[in-house]
Structure formats: structure tokens, C-alpha cells
Design a protein around this motif. Structure first.
Motif, PDB file in Angstrom:
ATOM      1  N   VAL A 156       0.831  -1.208   0.000  1.00  0.00           N
ATOM      2  CA  VAL A 156       0.000   0.000   0.000  1.00  0.00           C
ATOM      3  C   VAL A 156       0.865   1.258   0.000  1.00  0.00           C
ATOM      4  N   MET A 157       1.905   1.269   0.822  1.00  0.00           N
ATOM      5  CA  MET A 157       2.771   2.444   0.891  1.00  0.00           C
ATOM      6  C   MET A 157       3.459   2.697  -0.442  1.00  0.00           C
ATOM      7  N   LEU A 158       3.922   1.639  -1.099  1.00  0.00           N
ATOM      8  CA  LEU A 158       4.562   1.798  -2.402  1.00  0.00           C
ATOM      9  C   LEU A 158       3.576   2.330  -3.437  1.00  0.00           C
ATOM     10  N   SER A 159       2.337   1.822  -3.381  1.00  0.00           N
ATOM     11  CA  SER A 159       1.324   2.271  -4.342  1.00  0.00           C
ATOM     12  C   SER A 159       1.016   3.745  -4.159  1.00  0.00           C
ATOM     13  N   LEU A 160       1.168   4.250  -2.937  1.00  0.00           N
ATOM     14  CA  LEU A 160       0.919   5.667  -2.676  1.00  0.00           C
ATOM     15  C   LEU A 160       2.121   6.523  -3.060  1.00  0.00           C
ATOM     16  N   PHE A 161       3.305   6.103  -2.674  1.00  0.00           N
ATOM     17  CA  PHE A 161       4.514   6.875  -2.965  1.00  0.00           C
ATOM     18  C   PHE A 161       4.766   6.991  -4.473  1.00  0.00           C
ATOM     19  N   TYR A 162       4.611   5.882  -5.177  1.00  0.00           N
ATOM     20  CA  TYR A 162       5.028   5.845  -6.581  1.00  0.00           C
ATOM     21  C   TYR A 162       3.853   5.797  -7.559  1.00  0.00           C
ATOM     22  N   GLN A 182      11.547   9.913  -7.530  1.00  0.00           N
ATOM     23  CA  GLN A 182      11.666  10.981  -6.532  1.00  0.00           C
ATOM     24  C   GLN A 182      10.556  12.017  -6.696  1.00  0.00           C
ATOM     25  N   LYS A 183      10.270  12.368  -7.946  1.00  0.00           N
ATOM     26  CA  LYS A 183       9.238  13.368  -8.217  1.00  0.00           C
ATOM     27  C   LYS A 183       7.860  12.847  -7.842  1.00  0.00           C
ATOM     28  N   SER A 184       7.641  11.553  -8.026  1.00  0.00           N
ATOM     29  CA  SER A 184       6.373  10.968  -7.612  1.00  0.00           C
ATOM     30  C   SER A 184       6.213  11.074  -6.102  1.00  0.00           C
ATOM     31  N   ARG A 185       7.273  10.759  -5.361  1.00  0.00           N
ATOM     32  CA  ARG A 185       7.215  10.865  -3.903  1.00  0.00           C
ATOM     33  C   ARG A 185       6.932  12.297  -3.464  1.00  0.00           C
ATOM     34  N   HIS A 190       1.494  15.202   1.258  1.00  0.00           N
ATOM     35  CA  HIS A 190       0.194  15.765   1.657  1.00  0.00           C
ATOM     36  C   HIS A 190      -0.984  15.221   0.827  1.00  0.00           C
ATOM     37  N   HIS A 191      -0.722  14.266  -0.071  1.00  0.00           N
ATOM     38  CA  HIS A 191      -1.812  13.749  -0.902  1.00  0.00           C
ATOM     39  C   HIS A 191      -1.974  12.233  -0.785  1.00  0.00           C
ATOM     40  N   LYS A 192      -1.135  11.599   0.015  1.00  0.00           N
ATOM     41  CA  LYS A 192      -1.248  10.144   0.166  1.00  0.00           C
ATOM     42  C   LYS A 192      -2.573   9.767   0.806  1.00  0.00           C
ATOM     43  N   GLY A 193      -3.031  10.571   1.752  1.00  0.00           N
ATOM     44  CA  GLY A 193      -4.315  10.296   2.391  1.00  0.00           C
ATOM     45  C   GLY A 193      -5.468  10.391   1.404  1.00  0.00           C
ATOM     46  N   ARG A 194      -5.415  11.384   0.506  1.00  0.00           N
ATOM     47  CA  ARG A 194      -6.461  11.542  -0.512  1.00  0.00           C
ATOM     48  C   ARG A 194      -6.523  10.329  -1.428  1.00  0.00           C
ATOM     49  N   ASP A 234      -5.305  16.086 -12.091  1.00  0.00           N
ATOM     50  CA  ASP A 234      -5.775  17.076 -11.133  1.00  0.00           C
ATOM     51  C   ASP A 234      -4.641  17.491 -10.199  1.00  0.00           C
ATOM     52  N   LEU A 235      -3.829  16.523  -9.812  1.00  0.00           N
ATOM     53  CA  LEU A 235      -2.715  16.798  -8.901  1.00  0.00           C
ATOM     54  C   LEU A 235      -1.663  17.672  -9.560  1.00  0.00           C
ATOM     55  N   ILE A 236      -1.273  17.308 -10.783  1.00  0.00           N
ATOM     56  CA  ILE A 236      -0.181  18.028 -11.428  1.00  0.00           C
ATOM     57  C   ILE A 236      -0.628  19.416 -11.890  1.00  0.00           C
ATOM     58  N   LYS A 237      -1.921  19.590 -12.116  1.00  0.00           N
ATOM     59  CA  LYS A 237      -2.440  20.900 -12.526  1.00  0.00           C
ATOM     60  C   LYS A 237      -2.244  21.938 -11.428  1.00  0.00           C
ATOM     61  N   HIS A 238      -2.276  21.475 -10.177  1.00  0.00           N
ATOM     62  CA  HIS A 238      -2.134  22.377  -9.038  1.00  0.00           C
ATOM     63  C   HIS A 238      -0.766  22.305  -8.379  1.00  0.00           C
ATOM     64  N   ASN A 239       0.159  21.627  -9.031  1.00  0.00           N
ATOM     65  CA  ASN A 239       1.467  21.412  -8.403  1.00  0.00           C
ATOM     66  C   ASN A 239       2.559  21.646  -9.428  1.00  0.00           C
ATOM     67  N   THR A 240       3.520  22.475  -9.092  1.00  0.00           N
ATOM     68  CA  THR A 240       4.626  22.785 -10.010  1.00  0.00           C
ATOM     69  C   THR A 240       5.857  21.931  -9.724  1.00  0.00           C
ATOM     70  N   GLU A 241       5.751  20.982  -8.801  1.00  0.00           N
ATOM     71  CA  GLU A 241       6.918  20.178  -8.395  1.00  0.00           C
ATOM     72  C   GLU A 241       7.510  19.413  -9.564  1.00  0.00           C
TER      73      GLU A 241
END
Length: 243
Positions: A156-162, A182-185, A190-194, A234-241
Motif C-alpha cells: 500500500v505504501m509503495l502504491s501511494l509513494f510511486y 523521486q518526483k512521484s514521492r 500531503h496527498h497520500k491520504g487523498r 488534477d494533482l499536477i495541474k495544481h502542483n509545479t513540483e
């Protein structure tokens, strides 16, 4: 403040984009399942797992197979990104991972598989002991249950991180496999819970799919994959990381 879509909104958008394309996505899912299923069966038939060397060989081969599935994971990400972006899709998109940076796809999947195997090592050991010593099987039930929990937590943790790594590969193919992971992590901070909540919301459908002897999963799994692509966009639209 960035306003991300709710799980309900992501799922509704995924269903909208899936309309008229269920034949394609179900065909791609079924084809990938058949290919990986045949490979797994062949390996199981030719390798004797009743011995320690045989067991080690089996898991070594399966690790290689797991790494190579990165090619299909990449193609699957490409298919659903096209779907969510409103572009025409085909079952052939599943094999696009063999064309775009296949080395990076395999490297990323190999890293994920390696950590998964490490987390599953206690389960593998206990399972082998139970198979080779049936008299001790009852005593090993508790250790086996604990090892299953550990393996599940790691997965589960891997599926969230990557979760975003293979989507990022298609948006930023110039990055190395390490950079994409690294960029996926970083994107998932702050979005793993979502995302976890999103996955949990599919449990009733998955249960119904299992109760239908797996037939309904032909619809459920593509639905989940499409929603994951919606989550990424949706995530990348609001994130410049990742830029």
C-alpha cells in the motif's frame, strides 16, 4: 488555496471519459492479464518450489517478470492519459511502453518490485515452512498472518509513494528513472491520504467484482485506472513540483 477535485468528482469524470471506450479498456486489461497469467503459469510449471534452490529460482524469475511488467504499466498509463485527455485510444496503446523509454519503465518497476519482495520476505519464508512441514502449519498461522499484514502495508505504501511515476514518465521522458520516482514521492506529499481514501472507496465495487467470479472486475479495474489518471492530472495541474 488550490482546490483539488473530490473523490466523487474524480470518479464521475472518469466514468464520463470511459463512455464509449469500455470495449478498448476492457480488451487491454484482459490482454495484459492473459499475457502475465500465461507467463506465471509457465514459470510455476517448470520450477520446482518444493526445494530451497527451486524456491529461490522461482522468486528470482518472478522478480524479473515483475520488472518487465513495467513495460505494460507504462503502456497502461499512456492509454489512460490519452483517454482522460479526450484522445482516441486503442488496445495497441498497451504496448507503447516498449517504445518510450523502456529501460526507465523496467528500472522503476524493478525498484518497486525489489522493495515489495523485501517486505514480502517474511511471508515467503513462513509460507515455505508451512508447505514443507505440514505438522507445524497450525503453529505458523500467526506468524503467517503477521507477515501478510507487513506485506500488505509495504504494498500500500509503495502504491501511494510511486502512484504517479509512470504517468510522469510520459509527461517528462527526459528525466531518469530515479528522478521520476523521486518526483512521484514529492508530488504525493500531503496527498497520500487523498489517494488512499480514493482506493478505499473502490472496495465495495472490488468485493462485488469478486463475488461475480471476477467478471465484474473487467469493468472495475479500468474504472480504477481511469480515476487514477484523473487524480494525476488534477494533482499536477495544481502542483509545479514536476515541472
Amino acid at each position: 488555496m488550490n482546490q483539488f477535485k473530490s473523490s466523487a468528482e474524480l470518479k464521475a469524470s472518469a466514468r464520463e471519459h470511459l463512455l464509449g471506450h469500455y470495449g478498448t479498456v476492457i480488451g487491454a486489461f484482459a490482454l495484459m492479464g492473459v499475457i502475465l497469467g500465461i507467463v506465471t503459469i509457465v514459470v510455476s510449471l517448470i520450477v520446482d518450489i518444493s526445494t530451497v534452490p527451486g524456491t529461490i529460482l522461482y522468486y528470482a524469475i518472478m522478480f524479473l517478470v515483475s520488472a518487465l511488467t513495467g513495460l505494460f504499466t507504462s503502456g497502461n498509463a499512456y492509454l489512460y492519459l490519452k483517454l482522460i485527455c479526450g484522445r482516441p485510444v486503442s488496445v495497441a496503446d498497451l504496448f507503447y511502453g516498449f517504445q518510450l523509454c523502456p529501460d526507465k519503465a523496467v528500472a522503476m518497476q524493478a525498484w518497486i518490485a525489489l522493495i515489495t519482495y523485501i517486505g514480502s520476505l517474511p511471508q515467503i519464508i513462513v509460507n515455505y515452512l508451512m508447505m514443507t512441514n505440514l505438522n507445524q502449519a497450525v503453529k505458523l498461522m500467526l506468524p503467517y498472518a503477521l507477515s501478510l499484514i507487513l506485506s500488505g502495508v509495504v504494498t500500500v505504501m509503495l502504491s501511494l509513494f510511486y502512484a504517479q511515476a509512470f504517468f510522469l514518465l510520459h509527461d517528462f521522458p527526459q528525466y531518469t528513472a530515479k528522478e521520476l520516482l523521486q518526483k512521484s514521492r514529492r508530488l504525493m506529499v500531503h496527498h497520500k491520504g487523498r489517494l488512499f481514501y480514493l482506493y478505499v472507496s473502490f472496495l465495495p465495487l472490488i468485493l462485488l467484482g469478486l463475488l461475480s467470479w471476477g467478471l465484474a472486475l473487467l469493468w472495475v479495474i479500468p474504472y480504477i485506472a481511469a480515476t487514477e489518471a484523473e487524480f494525476f492530472l488534477d494533482l499536477i495541474k495544481h502542483n509545479t513540483e514536476a515541472a
